[in-house]
Every structure is written in structure tokens, then in C-alpha cells.
Scaffold this motif. Sequence first.
Motif, PDB file in Angstrom:
ATOM      1  N   ALA A 176      37.819  77.519  34.998  1.00 16.09           N
ATOM      2  CA  ALA A 176      38.616  77.545  34.600  1.00 16.09           C
ATOM      3  C   ALA A 176      38.567  79.952  34.261  1.00 16.09           C
ATOM      4  O   ALA A 176      38.414  80.136  33.926  1.00 16.09           O
ATOM      5  CB  ALA A 176      39.495  77.089  33.794  1.00 16.09           C
ATOM      6  N   ASP A 178      41.458  83.521  34.471  1.00 14.31           N
ATOM      7  CA  ASP A 178      43.500  83.595  34.937  1.00 14.31           C
ATOM      8  C   ASP A 178      42.853  85.169  35.967  1.00 14.31           C
ATOM      9  O   ASP A 178      44.173  85.760  36.097  1.00 14.31           O
ATOM     10  CB  ASP A 178      43.651  84.538  33.284  1.00 14.31           C
ATOM     11  CG  ASP A 178      42.598  84.727  33.040  1.00 14.31           C
ATOM     12  OD1 ASP A 178      41.495  84.575  32.648  1.00 14.31           O
ATOM     13  OD2 ASP A 178      42.954  85.821  32.496  1.00 14.31           O
ATOM     14  N   ARG A 206      46.565  71.892  35.860  1.00 14.46           N
ATOM     15  CA  ARG A 206      45.622  72.270  34.213  1.00 14.46           C
ATOM     16  C   ARG A 206      45.406  70.643  34.040  1.00 14.46           C
ATOM     17  O   ARG A 206      46.456  69.885  33.752  1.00 14.46           O
ATOM     18  CB  ARG A 206      47.268  72.947  33.517  1.00 14.46           C
ATOM     19  CG  ARG A 206      46.285  73.298  32.203  1.00 14.46           C
ATOM     20  CD  ARG A 206      47.270  74.404  31.204  1.00 14.46           C
ATOM     21  NE  ARG A 206      46.012  74.470  30.509  1.00 14.46           N
ATOM     22  CZ  ARG A 206      45.450  73.803  29.053  1.00 14.46           C
ATOM     23  NH1 ARG A 206      45.676  72.525  29.353  1.00 14.46           N
ATOM     24  NH2 ARG A 206      44.548  74.340  28.469  1.00 14.46           N
ATOM     25  N   GLU A 208      45.181  67.833  30.568  1.00 19.66           N
ATOM     26  CA  GLU A 208      45.879  67.793  29.906  1.00 19.66           C
ATOM     27  C   GLU A 208      44.445  67.809  28.658  1.00 19.66           C
ATOM     28  O   GLU A 208      44.522  68.528  27.130  1.00 19.66           O
ATOM     29  CB  GLU A 208      46.390  66.778  29.379  1.00 19.66           C
ATOM     30  CG  GLU A 208      47.561  66.514  30.074  1.00 19.66           C
ATOM     31  CD  GLU A 208      48.408  65.892  29.437  1.00 19.66           C
ATOM     32  OE1 GLU A 208      48.015  65.059  28.682  1.00 19.66           O
ATOM     33  OE2 GLU A 208      49.822  65.065  30.109  1.00 19.66           O
ATOM     34  N   ARG A 210      41.827  69.949  28.627  1.00 21.03           N
ATOM     35  CA  ARG A 210      41.263  71.402  28.367  1.00 21.03           C
ATOM     36  C   ARG A 210      42.078  72.459  27.179  1.00 21.03           C
ATOM     37  O   ARG A 210      42.745  71.852  27.748  1.00 21.03           O
ATOM     38  CB  ARG A 210      41.455  71.790  29.318  1.00 21.03           C
ATOM     39  CG  ARG A 210      40.407  73.316  29.558  1.00 21.03           C
ATOM     40  CD  ARG A 210      40.450  73.806  30.753  1.00 21.03           C
ATOM     41  NE  ARG A 210      41.473  74.522  31.681  1.00 21.03           N
ATOM     42  CZ  ARG A 210      42.167  75.649  31.200  1.00 21.03           C
ATOM     43  NH1 ARG A 210      41.685  75.720  29.596  1.00 21.03           N
ATOM     44  NH2 ARG A 210      43.572  75.364  31.525  1.00 21.03           N
ATOM     45  N   VAL A 212      43.657  74.735  24.814  1.00 21.38           N
ATOM     46  CA  VAL A 212      43.904  76.254  25.254  1.00 21.38           C
ATOM     47  C   VAL A 212      42.760  77.506  24.600  1.00 21.38           C
ATOM     48  O   VAL A 212      43.081  77.279  23.250  1.00 21.38           O
ATOM     49  CB  VAL A 212      45.565  76.853  24.725  1.00 21.38           C
ATOM     50  CG1 VAL A 212      45.249  78.123  25.269  1.00 21.38           C
ATOM     51  CG2 VAL A 212      46.568  75.645  26.020  1.00 21.38           C
ATOM     52  N   GLU A 216      42.630  82.061  27.332  1.00 17.46           N
ATOM     53  CA  GLU A 216      43.644  81.999  27.586  1.00 17.46           C
ATOM     54  C   GLU A 216      45.099  81.980  27.635  1.00 17.46           C
ATOM     55  O   GLU A 216      45.719  82.375  28.314  1.00 17.46           O
ATOM     56  CB  GLU A 216      43.759  80.078  28.336  1.00 17.46           C
ATOM     57  CG  GLU A 216      44.522  79.280  28.825  1.00 17.46           C
ATOM     58  CD  GLU A 216      44.611  78.240  29.324  1.00 17.46           C
ATOM     59  OE1 GLU A 216      43.495  77.357  28.526  1.00 17.46           O
ATOM     60  OE2 GLU A 216      45.050  77.410  29.874  1.00 17.46           O
ATOM     61  N   ILE A 226      47.220  80.709  35.811  1.00 15.65           N
ATOM     62  CA  ILE A 226      45.505  80.463  35.347  1.00 15.65           C
ATOM     63  C   ILE A 226      45.257  78.916  36.246  1.00 15.65           C
ATOM     64  O   ILE A 226      46.487  77.760  35.994  1.00 15.65           O
ATOM     65  CB  ILE A 226      45.949  79.349  34.166  1.00 15.65           C
ATOM     66  CG1 ILE A 226      46.365  79.985  32.509  1.00 15.65           C
ATOM     67  CG2 ILE A 226      44.672  78.204  33.316  1.00 15.65           C
ATOM     68  CD1 ILE A 226      45.679  80.853  32.471  1.00 15.65           C
ATOM     69  N   ASP A 228      42.522  75.800  37.543  1.00 13.42           N
ATOM     70  CA  ASP A 228      40.928  75.286  37.454  1.00 13.42           C
ATOM     71  C   ASP A 228      40.564  74.395  38.795  1.00 13.42           C
ATOM     72  O   ASP A 228      41.062  74.511  39.474  1.00 13.42           O
ATOM     73  CB  ASP A 228      41.985  73.801  36.525  1.00 13.42           C
ATOM     74  CG  ASP A 228      42.007  74.768  34.765  1.00 13.42           C
ATOM     75  OD1 ASP A 228      43.261  74.970  35.052  1.00 13.42           O
ATOM     76  OD2 ASP A 228      41.084  74.076  34.535  1.00 13.42           O
TER      77      ASP A 228
END
Length: 234
Positions: A176, A178, A206, A208, A210, A212, A216, A226, A228
Motif C-alpha cells: 500500500a 499514498d 481498500r 477492511e 488493513r 489505518v 496512512e 491510497i 492497495d
Amino acid sequence: MTSTDFSAAPPAHAARIRTFHPRRGRMSDRQRGALARLWPAYGLEIDDLDGPCDPAALFGRRAPLVLEIGSGMGDATAAMAAADPDRHYLAVEVHTPGIANLLELVERHGLGNVRVAKGDALDLVRAMPEGCLDAVHVFFPDPWPKARHHKRRIIQPAHVALLRSRLAPGGTLHCATDWAEYAEAMRETLAADPGLVDVHGGFAPRPEHRPVTKFERRALTAGREIFDLIHRRR
Ligand SMILES: C[S@@+](CC[C@H](N)C(=O)[O-])C[C@H]1O[C@@H](n2cnc3c(N)ncnc32)[C@H](O)[C@@H]1O
């Protein structure tokens, strides 16, 4: 969550581990205390490895193993390990206060399924047996935005081949970021590896599971998107 007996005898690998002397970074007393108490049994100094690393020996028993590269402050590692007690989580980090923070979380929540390695993640992965990992997480790796620094990136073809070789067939590599340009470079690099299958055919929704992470949160506050990417070893 069950509590863990931290007074239990350290696992066999502890003999190879030197006492941890953090030299830089600010730490709270709680973090410093957790580091001193847990490091001998829960930490691994990668530079001290003098041969192959047996992941089962780090935990004292066998279970599917998740490797998290660059765990930062360890909040995501701790949350995922707490929600997933049947798998082992090995976090690798070079930053001492981040390691101390994760060990403080491990102690506070009694997370017996977490271990922490200090040093270069790639050195650790090279020392691991092929096919030993159920998953590799690379969450918000340093983007190294300047072109002359791209060679320092974790996600590049040779490193991806190395990581893939340590995954068991069907094991996942979850990245992941940004950083949009790095995201695109990651997508191309991962798609080009013949031993990986792109689970979502491009950027993934995204997941669930993972949490934050600290980086992030910063990115979301700054309004950045973001990305993934989830691949499976053939
Ligand atoms: C941008 S931070 C992200 C931390 C965390 N994953 C998060 O999302 O909050 C990248 C982390 O990777 C660590 N790191 C960079 N290169 C590494 C390497 N070769 N081995 C282990 N950790 C590394 C850095 O110390 C840093 O904590």
C-alpha cells in the motif's frame, strides 16, 4: 485477548541476540521499559544472524507467518496480530522507537504471536527459507521520490522476486502507498513478475483488515489517495 506470560523461558534463538541499546530517537518510559523487558525474548537483531533464520524457532511453535516490512510505530502490526491470533506476525523495522512502541503494544495487549526484527528487512528475507511465509505486508514504504534514489525502493523487480520466493504457493504480497507515481511503478513491477497473480487485476479496494497506519493517517489528512495492491504467489 489472552494475556501472555512474559516470564517464560526465552526461545532458543535468544542466545544469538545481544542486549538492545537504543542510541537514537525519543521514547516514553513505557516504551523504554517494554523494550528492555521484551527484547531478549521477542526481538531479533538481523545483523547477528550467522546463518539461515528459522521462523518457527522465533516463536517456539509453527503457525502461518506474516512478515511486515517497515512496521513503523507498529500500530497496524499489533492490531492485525490481535485480530488474527492463529497466525504469527514478524515485524521488521530499522527505527528503534518504532520497535519499542510495538513491544509496548505487545506487552499491553498480551500479543504472544508477534516478534520484532531490527535491521534491513531484505537481509532477513534472504536468510529465510523459501516458501516459509503466508503473507508479506509492505505498508507505506519510503517512496524515495527522486529518480536517482529509486534504486533504494523496497518494491523493485529483484526484491519482488526475492519476496515471492519466500511466499508459500497461494501466499499474498500486499503493498500500500499514498505516492501515486510509486503506486504505478509498483503495479507495473508486480504485474511483470511471472510468479505472481494480481488478485484484483489492478489497484484493490481498500481491504477492511488493513488498519489505518500512522503514515496512512497523515496521507488522508493531506488529502492524498491510497493505493492497495494484492498479489498471490502461483
Ligand atoms: C514511511 S514509513 C511507514 C511505516 C508504517 N508502515 C506506516 O504505514 O505507518 C516506512 C518505514 O519503513 C522502515 N524501513 C525502511 N527501509 C527498511 C528496511 N530496509 N528494512 C526495514 N525497515 C525499513 C522505515 O524505518 C520506516 O519506519
